[in-house]
Design a protein around this motif. Structure first.
Motif, PDB file in Angstrom:
ATOM      1  N   THR A  88      -8.232 -17.869   0.047  1.00  0.00           N
ATOM      2  CA  THR A  88      -8.506 -17.593   1.650  1.00  0.00           C
ATOM      3  C   THR A  88     -10.021 -17.486   1.753  1.00  0.00           C
ATOM      4  N   LEU A  89     -10.612 -16.849   0.738  1.00  0.00           N
ATOM      5  CA  LEU A  89     -12.099 -16.947   0.871  1.00  0.00           C
ATOM      6  C   LEU A  89     -12.835 -18.408   0.410  1.00  0.00           C
ATOM      7  N   ILE A  90     -11.938 -19.260  -0.272  1.00  0.00           N
ATOM      8  CA  ILE A  90     -12.508 -20.697  -0.584  1.00  0.00           C
ATOM      9  C   ILE A  90     -12.359 -21.308   0.809  1.00  0.00           C
ATOM     10  N   TYR A  91     -11.366 -20.959   1.541  1.00  0.00           N
ATOM     11  CA  TYR A  91     -11.114 -21.798   2.832  1.00  0.00           C
ATOM     12  C   TYR A  91     -12.019 -21.347   3.754  1.00  0.00           C
ATOM     13  N   PHE A  92     -12.298 -20.040   3.742  1.00  0.00           N
ATOM     14  CA  PHE A  92     -13.243 -19.592   4.836  1.00  0.00           C
ATOM     15  C   PHE A  92     -14.663 -20.318   4.475  1.00  0.00           C
ATOM     16  N   GLU A  93     -15.175 -20.308   3.332  1.00  0.00           N
ATOM     17  CA  GLU A  93     -16.484 -20.829   2.894  1.00  0.00           C
ATOM     18  C   GLU A  93     -16.407 -22.377   3.027  1.00  0.00           C
ATOM     19  N   GLN A  94     -15.660 -23.116   3.039  1.00  0.00           N
ATOM     20  CA  GLN A  94     -15.409 -24.490   3.165  1.00  0.00           C
ATOM     21  C   GLN A  94     -15.399 -24.995   4.812  1.00  0.00           C
ATOM     22  N   LEU A 106       0.937  -1.345   0.012  1.00  0.00           N
ATOM     23  CA  LEU A 106      -0.017  -0.071  -0.041  1.00  0.00           C
ATOM     24  C   LEU A 106       0.870   1.385   0.028  1.00  0.00           C
ATOM     25  N   LYS A 107       2.195   1.246   0.551  1.00  0.00           N
ATOM     26  CA  LYS A 107       2.929   2.303   0.572  1.00  0.00           C
ATOM     27  C   LYS A 107       3.328   2.704  -0.828  1.00  0.00           C
ATOM     28  N   LYS A 108       3.279   1.717  -1.859  1.00  0.00           N
ATOM     29  CA  LYS A 108       3.784   1.942  -3.129  1.00  0.00           C
ATOM     30  C   LYS A 108       2.443   2.515  -4.136  1.00  0.00           C
ATOM     31  N   SER A 109       1.497   1.605  -3.827  1.00  0.00           N
ATOM     32  CA  SER A 109       0.268   2.011  -4.749  1.00  0.00           C
ATOM     33  C   SER A 109      -1.228   1.458  -3.928  1.00  0.00           C
ATOM     34  N   ASN A 110      -2.221   1.797  -4.403  1.00  0.00           N
ATOM     35  CA  ASN A 110      -3.624   1.648  -4.057  1.00  0.00           C
ATOM     36  C   ASN A 110      -3.979   0.133  -4.506  1.00  0.00           C
ATOM     37  N   TRP A 111      -3.183  -0.415  -5.397  1.00  0.00           N
ATOM     38  CA  TRP A 111      -3.835  -1.775  -5.977  1.00  0.00           C
ATOM     39  C   TRP A 111      -4.407  -2.771  -4.825  1.00  0.00           C
ATOM     40  N   ILE A 112      -3.872  -2.820  -3.882  1.00  0.00           N
ATOM     41  CA  ILE A 112      -4.346  -3.988  -2.725  1.00  0.00           C
ATOM     42  C   ILE A 112      -5.611  -3.741  -2.259  1.00  0.00           C
ATOM     43  N   LEU A 113      -6.032  -2.354  -2.355  1.00  0.00           N
ATOM     44  CA  LEU A 113      -7.517  -1.950  -1.807  1.00  0.00           C
ATOM     45  C   LEU A 113      -8.531  -2.320  -2.721  1.00  0.00           C
ATOM     46  N   SER A 114      -8.268  -2.994  -3.946  1.00  0.00           N
ATOM     47  CA  SER A 114      -9.043  -3.445  -5.073  1.00  0.00           C
ATOM     48  C   SER A 114      -9.827  -4.865  -4.502  1.00  0.00           C
ATOM     49  N   PHE A 115      -9.326  -5.301  -3.483  1.00  0.00           N
ATOM     50  CA  PHE A 115     -10.035  -6.682  -2.882  1.00  0.00           C
ATOM     51  C   PHE A 115     -10.841  -6.202  -1.835  1.00  0.00           C
ATOM     52  N   ALA A 116     -11.227  -4.980  -1.435  1.00  0.00           N
ATOM     53  CA  ALA A 116     -12.305  -4.577  -0.517  1.00  0.00           C
ATOM     54  C   ALA A 116     -13.764  -4.791  -1.107  1.00  0.00           C
ATOM     55  N   ASN A 117     -14.561  -5.499  -0.313  1.00  0.00           N
ATOM     56  CA  ASN A 117     -15.887  -5.875  -0.788  1.00  0.00           C
ATOM     57  C   ASN A 117     -16.050  -6.801  -1.928  1.00  0.00           C
ATOM     58  N   THR A 118     -14.904  -7.732  -1.971  1.00  0.00           N
ATOM     59  CA  THR A 118     -15.006  -8.880  -2.955  1.00  0.00           C
ATOM     60  C   THR A 118     -15.691 -10.106  -2.231  1.00  0.00           C
ATOM     61  N   SER A 119     -15.841 -11.010  -3.102  1.00  0.00           N
ATOM     62  CA  SER A 119     -16.384 -12.345  -2.457  1.00  0.00           C
ATOM     63  C   SER A 119     -16.168 -13.487  -3.365  1.00  0.00           C
ATOM     64  N   LEU A 120     -16.381 -14.495  -3.201  1.00  0.00           N
ATOM     65  CA  LEU A 120     -16.492 -15.808  -4.207  1.00  0.00           C
ATOM     66  C   LEU A 120     -17.735 -15.518  -5.241  1.00  0.00           C
ATOM     67  N   SER A 121     -18.461 -14.605  -5.112  1.00  0.00           N
ATOM     68  CA  SER A 121     -19.557 -14.405  -5.912  1.00  0.00           C
ATOM     69  C   SER A 121     -19.355 -13.115  -6.650  1.00  0.00           C
ATOM     70  N   ASN A 122     -18.436 -12.129  -6.059  1.00  0.00           N
ATOM     71  CA  ASN A 122     -18.392 -10.714  -6.554  1.00  0.00           C
ATOM     72  C   ASN A 122     -16.742 -10.567  -6.468  1.00  0.00           C
ATOM     73  N   PRO A 123     -15.705 -10.611  -7.623  1.00  0.00           N
ATOM     74  CA  PRO A 123     -16.353 -10.900  -8.960  1.00  0.00           C
ATOM     75  C   PRO A 123     -16.831 -12.537  -8.880  1.00  0.00           C
ATOM     76  N   LEU A 124     -17.283 -13.017 -10.080  1.00  0.00           N
ATOM     77  CA  LEU A 124     -17.694 -14.364 -10.590  1.00  0.00           C
ATOM     78  C   LEU A 124     -16.199 -15.050 -10.484  1.00  0.00           C
ATOM     79  N   GLU A 125     -16.404 -16.353 -10.353  1.00  0.00           N
ATOM     80  CA  GLU A 125     -15.120 -17.137 -10.285  1.00  0.00           C
ATOM     81  C   GLU A 125     -14.114 -16.806 -11.547  1.00  0.00           C
ATOM     82  N   LYS A 126     -14.787 -17.156 -12.630  1.00  0.00           N
ATOM     83  CA  LYS A 126     -14.002 -16.718 -13.847  1.00  0.00           C
ATOM     84  C   LYS A 126     -13.242 -15.483 -13.949  1.00  0.00           C
ATOM     85  N   ASP A 127     -13.793 -14.380 -12.801  1.00  0.00           N
ATOM     86  CA  ASP A 127     -12.940 -13.037 -13.164  1.00  0.00           C
ATOM     87  C   ASP A 127     -11.994 -12.959 -11.854  1.00  0.00           C
TER      88      ASP A 127
END
Length: 205
Positions: free
Chosen positions: A191-197, A140-161
């Protein structure tokens, strides 16, 4: 005789100095150890507050933790530590200390916070050895890229994405560096898959 007396006096003086120095070092280590521990805890709390909304928990995340059995989805052959968020006693989320094992220069160590509904509330790369100016943009000190995972889930985005754009996914890669962001995307997804399982047992902590 004078020479022997001089040697004896010098030896006694050096002995006293050595004892004094050793004691001073021991006291310094004792003092700095506590300071270092406090600094580590403060850094942890700051990181936790960045990735998990304060309204989701009322417990001490640094004290409420557990170890999970090793699992490939969490990227480790060793037990994995989690921090358990609770609201009025009920588990409201889990912070995983997970690993992305396929970075360009080795493992990347992450914090991934997931609420009880299976949504990522935030994530951070806390340790890596990626190339400055290229793969280190996961920090995060170098870019905001890691913030793109906030509010994601296994259905958002879809698995293919769940991949970088070069692989047909929705997440950006870095110019000249695809391996590192690909590894982090995979680690968060796993990690999301592990959580769901393991949702039932995790929320019953």
């Amino acid at each position: 005789m004078e020479l022997l007396s001089s040697i004896r006096r010098n030896s006694i003086g050096l002995g006293i100095f050595a004892v004094f120095t050793a004691g001073l070092i021991a006291l310094t280590q004792l003092y700095t150890k506590k300071t270092i521990e406090n600094n580590i805890i403060a850094a942890q709390v700051a990181a936790f507050n960045e990735i998990l909304p304060a309204q989701l928990y009322d417990n001490d995340l640094t004290q409420d933790s557990a170890l999970l059995e090793p699992d490939d989805l969490l990227g480790s052959k060793e037990p994995v530590k989690i921090h358990i968020a609770r609201k009025q006693g009920d588990v409201s989320g889990i912070i995983f200390e997970t690993i992305a094992p396929s970075g360009y220069n080795g493992n990347l160590y992450l914090l991934v916070a997931i609420d009880k509904n299976g949504t990522v509330t935030g994530s951070r790369v806390i340790s890596h050895k990626e190339t400055p100016g290229l793969g280190d943009k996961v920090d995060l000190k170098k870019s905001n890229w890691i913030l793109s995972f906030a509010n994601t889930s296994l259905s958002n985005p879809l698995e293919k994405d769940w991949g970088v754009k070069k692989d047909g996914g929705q997440f950006d890669q870095f110019t000249g560096a695809t391996i590192t962001p690909r590894a982090v995307v995979r680690a968060v997804k796993n990690t999301l898959i592990y959580f769901e399982q393991n949702k039932a047992s995790l929320l019953a902590q």
